[in-house]
Design a protein around this motif. Sequence first.
Motif: not given
Length: 70
Positions: A4-10, A14-17
Amino acid sequence: MFLSNQTRLKIQDILQRISLDKEVTLEERILVEKHAKSSSKVWTWLKKANSIRRYGKQSQGSINGLIQSL
């Protein structure tokens, strides 16, 4: 597996951090690992984030840069 868009953004947050070597909770890491096992796209994102964390942003002329560009 469809994200889902929400899961992808989450996951991308996390990956950016992870790539910036910032704090990531165990629950967040488990979430990313769970999705990486079932989605090659998330697995690739995780591999890239870990590479950037370890070696910094690399030029595409190097092996690490090639891996990061994939």
